[in-house]
Design a protein around this motif. Structure first.
Motif, PDB file in Angstrom:
ATOM      1  N   ALA A 115     -13.505  -0.850   0.654  1.00 53.44           N
ATOM      2  CA  ALA A 115     -12.425  -1.703   1.150  1.00 53.44           C
ATOM      3  C   ALA A 115     -12.667  -2.192   2.569  1.00 53.44           C
ATOM      4  CB  ALA A 115     -11.100  -0.947   1.074  1.00 53.44           C
ATOM      5  N   ARG A 116     -13.444  -1.463   3.368  1.00 59.16           N
ATOM      6  CA  ARG A 116     -13.681  -1.863   4.764  1.00 59.16           C
ATOM      7  C   ARG A 116     -14.398  -3.214   4.849  1.00 59.16           C
ATOM      8  NH1 ARG A 116     -19.038  -0.946   5.759  1.00 59.16           N
ATOM      9  NH2 ARG A 116     -20.085   0.605   4.446  1.00 59.16           N
ATOM     10  N   ASN A 117     -15.015  -3.641   3.750  1.00 63.93           N
ATOM     11  CA  ASN A 117     -15.719  -4.923   3.757  1.00 63.93           C
ATOM     12  C   ASN A 117     -14.779  -6.117   3.648  1.00 63.93           C
ATOM     13  OD1 ASN A 117     -18.571  -4.215   3.943  1.00 63.93           O
ATOM     14  ND2 ASN A 117     -18.268  -3.211   1.980  1.00 63.93           N
ATOM     15  N   TYR A 118     -13.511  -5.878   3.267  1.00 68.68           N
ATOM     16  CA  TYR A 118     -12.607  -7.016   3.119  1.00 68.68           C
ATOM     17  C   TYR A 118     -11.175  -6.718   3.574  1.00 68.68           C
ATOM     18  CZ  TYR A 118     -11.749  -4.508  -1.277  1.00 68.68           C
ATOM     19  OH  TYR A 118     -11.475  -3.548  -2.217  1.00 68.68           O
ATOM     20  N   ILE A 119     -10.865  -5.475   3.980  1.00 69.52           N
ATOM     21  CA  ILE A 119      -9.530  -5.116   4.456  1.00 69.52           C
ATOM     22  C   ILE A 119      -9.609  -4.706   5.928  1.00 69.52           C
ATOM     23  CG2 ILE A 119      -7.596  -3.506   4.210  1.00 69.52           C
ATOM     24  CD1 ILE A 119      -7.814  -5.522   1.943  1.00 69.52           C
ATOM     25  N   LEU A 120      -8.726  -5.282   6.774  1.00 72.16           N
ATOM     26  CA  LEU A 120      -8.711  -4.960   8.188  1.00 72.16           C
ATOM     27  C   LEU A 120      -7.934  -3.680   8.495  1.00 72.16           C
ATOM     28  CD1 LEU A 120      -8.118  -8.526   9.683  1.00 72.16           C
ATOM     29  CD2 LEU A 120     -10.155  -7.108  10.021  1.00 72.16           C
ATOM     30  N   ASP A 121      -6.947  -3.346   7.663  1.00 68.88           N
ATOM     31  CA  ASP A 121      -6.114  -2.178   7.926  1.00 68.88           C
ATOM     32  C   ASP A 121      -6.920  -0.883   7.814  1.00 68.88           C
ATOM     33  OD1 ASP A 121      -3.038  -3.366   7.504  1.00 68.88           O
ATOM     34  OD2 ASP A 121      -4.576  -4.360   6.288  1.00 68.88           O
ATOM     35  N   ASP A 122      -6.493   0.114   8.573  1.00 70.02           N
ATOM     36  CA  ASP A 122      -7.032   1.464   8.422  1.00 70.02           C
ATOM     37  C   ASP A 122      -6.331   2.116   7.231  1.00 70.02           C
ATOM     38  OD1 ASP A 122      -8.048   4.002   8.591  1.00 70.02           O
ATOM     39  OD2 ASP A 122      -6.983   4.538  10.434  1.00 70.02           O
ATOM     40  N   LEU A 123      -7.079   2.351   6.168  1.00 72.17           N
ATOM     41  CA  LEU A 123      -6.493   2.890   4.940  1.00 72.17           C
ATOM     42  C   LEU A 123      -6.525   4.409   4.893  1.00 72.17           C
ATOM     43  CD1 LEU A 123      -7.977   0.391   2.314  1.00 72.17           C
ATOM     44  CD2 LEU A 123      -5.769   0.283   3.491  1.00 72.17           C
ATOM     45  N   THR A 124      -7.045   5.033   5.924  1.00 70.72           N
ATOM     46  CA  THR A 124      -7.191   6.495   5.932  1.00 70.72           C
ATOM     47  C   THR A 124      -5.874   7.221   5.657  1.00 70.72           C
ATOM     48  OG1 THR A 124      -9.028   6.306   7.489  1.00 70.72           O
ATOM     49  CG2 THR A 124      -8.024   8.477   7.244  1.00 70.72           C
ATOM     50  N   PRO A 125      -4.749   6.816   6.275  1.00 71.41           N
ATOM     51  CA  PRO A 125      -3.504   7.542   6.021  1.00 71.41           C
ATOM     52  C   PRO A 125      -3.026   7.468   4.569  1.00 71.41           C
ATOM     53  CG  PRO A 125      -3.325   6.194   7.998  1.00 71.41           C
ATOM     54  CD  PRO A 125      -4.568   5.776   7.291  1.00 71.41           C
ATOM     55  N   TYR A 126      -3.503   6.468   3.818  1.00 67.57           N
ATOM     56  CA  TYR A 126      -3.046   6.267   2.449  1.00 67.57           C
ATOM     57  C   TYR A 126      -4.034   6.796   1.410  1.00 67.57           C
ATOM     58  CZ  TYR A 126      -0.384   2.837   5.125  1.00 67.57           C
ATOM     59  OH  TYR A 126       0.391   2.222   6.083  1.00 67.57           O
ATOM     60  N   ALA A 127      -5.215   7.152   1.841  1.00 69.51           N
ATOM     61  CA  ALA A 127      -6.290   7.484   0.903  1.00 69.51           C
ATOM     62  C   ALA A 127      -6.058   8.832   0.235  1.00 69.51           C
ATOM     63  CB  ALA A 127      -7.635   7.472   1.608  1.00 69.51           C
ATOM     64  N   ARG A 128      -6.412   8.882  -1.030  1.00 63.94           N
ATOM     65  CA  ARG A 128      -6.364  10.133  -1.802  1.00 63.94           C
ATOM     66  C   ARG A 128      -7.517  10.116  -2.791  1.00 63.94           C
ATOM     67  NH1 ARG A 128      -3.261   9.185  -6.697  1.00 63.94           N
ATOM     68  NH2 ARG A 128      -2.102   7.212  -6.661  1.00 63.94           N
ATOM     69  N   PRO A 129      -7.869  11.285  -3.335  1.00 67.58           N
ATOM     70  CA  PRO A 129      -9.002  11.335  -4.259  1.00 67.58           C
ATOM     71  C   PRO A 129      -8.790  10.471  -5.504  1.00 67.58           C
ATOM     72  CG  PRO A 129      -8.383  13.523  -3.527  1.00 67.58           C
ATOM     73  CD  PRO A 129      -7.293  12.602  -3.074  1.00 67.58           C
ATOM     74  N   ILE A 140       0.814  -1.206   0.000  1.00 67.29           N
ATOM     75  CA  ILE A 140       0.000   0.000   0.000  1.00 67.29           C
ATOM     76  C   ILE A 140       0.854   1.264   0.000  1.00 67.29           C
ATOM     77  CG2 ILE A 140      -0.205   0.090   2.521  1.00 67.29           C
ATOM     78  CD1 ILE A 140      -2.969   0.946  -0.044  1.00 67.29           C
ATOM     79  N   THR A 141       2.052   1.208   0.598  1.00 66.95           N
ATOM     80  CA  THR A 141       2.900   2.406   0.619  1.00 66.95           C
ATOM     81  C   THR A 141       3.521   2.676  -0.739  1.00 66.95           C
ATOM     82  OG1 THR A 141       4.783   1.097   1.429  1.00 66.95           O
ATOM     83  CG2 THR A 141       3.402   2.173   3.080  1.00 66.95           C
ATOM     84  N   GLU A 142       3.890   1.616  -1.441  1.00 71.93           N
ATOM     85  CA  GLU A 142       4.449   1.787  -2.787  1.00 71.93           C
ATOM     86  C   GLU A 142       3.363   1.825  -3.860  1.00 71.93           C
ATOM     87  OE1 GLU A 142       7.367  -1.187  -3.516  1.00 71.93           O
ATOM     88  OE2 GLU A 142       8.658  -0.572  -1.851  1.00 71.93           O
ATOM     89  N   GLU A 143       2.145   1.490  -3.468  1.00 72.87           N
ATOM     90  CA  GLU A 143       0.999   1.465  -4.386  1.00 72.87           C
ATOM     91  C   GLU A 143       1.260   0.548  -5.582  1.00 72.87           C
ATOM     92  OE1 GLU A 143       0.124   5.585  -5.278  1.00 72.87           O
ATOM     93  OE2 GLU A 143      -1.044   5.796  -3.423  1.00 72.87           O
ATOM     94  N   ARG A 144       1.794  -0.635  -5.270  1.00 70.36           N
ATOM     95  CA  ARG A 144       2.066  -1.630  -6.298  1.00 70.36           C
ATOM     96  C   ARG A 144       1.509  -2.977  -5.862  1.00 70.36           C
ATOM     97  NH1 ARG A 144       3.311   0.513 -10.962  1.00 70.36           N
ATOM     98  NH2 ARG A 144       4.104  -1.543 -11.566  1.00 70.36           N
TER      99      ARG A 144
END
Length: 259
Positions: A245-259, A100-104
């Motif tokens: 994504a909250r329906n299948y990912i446990l991680d909090d994706l808020t810090p990585y989210a962008r428009p 998720i950090t490298e977005e790959r």
């Protein structure tokens, strides 16, 4: 599009609540690659033949093909006027991992694929007709191609996308997907009503293609696989574009989210 060998299988349970659909899935940590592999596998297998009508997600197997054209080296145009592609729902998914950090992301799978239906072929190059002494290649009839053990490796960019509804989705950038493939089985061809000028040559051409399928695929197969990959990700992507994504990912994706 066979998965009986895997220890972990996930299944879809679909519930309709008011005018929306809720998809109940096991949840994964992004760094749990085995869980992510099973999750992706369950998405493809679960959509299967039915799709998810409540989310306007079409089936992935069979995939309906209507007027899909492939140009082969600028020489001929081959159009599947009305046909289907089968096999995606039984693919074996060996790997699926994301960073998720490298977005790959990366995935590998092996599939037995068949495409059949009403085809049309026509010359697209005056040079080809000149080489064939003024005769044009043409045909319209029934066609089929079967590829056994097509092994695909994908590297794809993606990101966590926050939308106007306040939800975060996993958004794949399909135009930038890179892939490689090898055929670990064999390839079979069939077509009728194929002509060189006024001469019917279906049997001769099919014999040549089937006896030399390795050369044919290494020389002319790329446009067909390109089109298949395009369709595969188009249909597979419907799920991730539609389900938060909250329906299948446990991680909090808020810090990585962008428009």
């Amino acid at each position: 599009m066979i998965v009986k060998n895997f220890a972990v299988l996930f299944t879809f349970t679909f519930f309709v609540f008011s005018d929306t659909a809720f998809v109940d899935l096991p949840k994964c940590k992004l760094d749990n690659f085995e869980c992510m592999r099973g999750l992706y596998e369950s998405v493809i297998h679960g959509i299967g033949k039915t799709g998810i009508p409540e989310l306007k997600i079409p089936p992935v197997d069979p995939i309906k093909l209507t007027n899909v054209t492939v140009n082969v080296l600028g020489l001929v145009n081959i159009t599947m006027v009305d046909g289907v592609a089968k096999g995606v729902k039984d693919c074996i998914f060996e790997q699926f991992r994301v960073n998720i950090t490298e977005e790959r992301g990366h995935q590998e799978n092996t599939c037995d694929i068949s495409i059949k239906g009403h085809y049309k072929i026509e010359s697209a190059s005056p040079l080809l007709e000149a080489l064939l002494q003024g005769n044009a290649i043409s045909g319209e009839g029934n066609g089929k191609i079967k590829i056994e053990k097509l092994h695909l490796k994908f590297d794809f960019p993606f990101y966590a996308q926050k939308r106007d509804d306040g939800e975060i989705y996993m958004k794949c950038i399909y135009d930038l997907i890179k892939y490689d493939y090898e055929i670990r089985g064999k390839v079979g061809f069939f077509a009728d009503n194929l002509y060189l000028g006024n001469q019917e040559i279906s049997e001769t051409i099919m014999t040549m293609l089937n006896e030399n399928w390795q050369f044919v695929m290494s020389s002319f197969g790329q446009p067909f696989v390109d089109k298949g990959v395009e369709l595969y990700f188009k249909f597979a992507g419907y799920f991730f574009d539609s389900v938060p994504a909250r329906n299948y990912i446990l991680d909090d994706l808020t810090p990585y989210a962008r428009p």
